[in-house]
Scaffold this motif. Structure first.
Motif, PDB file in Angstrom:
ATOM      1  N   GLY A 106      30.567  21.733  68.936  1.00 38.00           N
ATOM      2  CA  GLY A 106      31.649  21.205  69.754  1.00 38.00           C
ATOM      3  C   GLY A 106      31.742  19.691  69.797  1.00 38.00           C
ATOM      4  O   GLY A 106      32.388  19.134  70.675  1.00 38.00           O
ATOM      5  N   GLU A 130      39.087  22.075  71.132  1.00 34.53           N
ATOM      6  CA  GLU A 130      39.355  22.660  69.819  1.00 34.53           C
ATOM      7  C   GLU A 130      40.463  21.894  69.099  1.00 34.53           C
ATOM      8  O   GLU A 130      40.403  21.675  67.889  1.00 34.53           O
ATOM      9  CB  GLU A 130      39.755  24.134  69.949  1.00 34.53           C
ATOM     10  N   SER A 188      40.046  19.735  65.646  1.00 34.06           N
ATOM     11  CA  SER A 188      40.700  20.396  64.513  1.00 34.06           C
ATOM     12  C   SER A 188      40.863  19.463  63.316  1.00 34.06           C
ATOM     13  O   SER A 188      40.883  19.916  62.182  1.00 34.06           O
ATOM     14  CB  SER A 188      42.057  20.943  64.938  1.00 34.06           C
TER      15      SER A 188
END
Length: 95
Positions: A86, A74, A78
């Motif tokens: 993903g 993550e 970002s």
């Protein structure tokens, strides 16, 4: 074994080279000297010389391969301008 002009012609033909008669004479003498030096080296006793792959004692200077924790997915995604399932999403470049 003496090198002849016929040998030089053969080598030139293998290398796809066209050489003149003067070059044949010159190359016969030069290659003869080179082969003479090689024969001198063959006469040297190398039975006590260890085989080497390099003349300097080199060692691998890379770090050991150690498994370490990576950044969370993550956090990596970002800053991605576009992401999907993903993963980074990039424009299609092949049509």
């Amino acid at each position: 074994m003496a090198l002849t002009e016929k040998d030089v012609e053969y080598v030139a033909r293998l290398a796809r080279l066209e050489i003149s008669d003067a070059e044949k004479t010159l190359y016969t003498a030069q290659l003869g000297k080179i082969l003479g030096h090689a024969q001198e080296l063959n006469a040297v006793d190398t039975a006590q010389v260890a085989a080497t792959t390099h003349v300097l004692p080199l060692a691998n200077v890379t770090r050991p391969d150690v498994v370490v924790a990576s950044m969370p997915r993550e956090e990596i995604l970002s800053n991605a301008p576009d992401k999907s399932k993903g993963c980074f999403r990039v424009p299609k470049i092949i049509e």
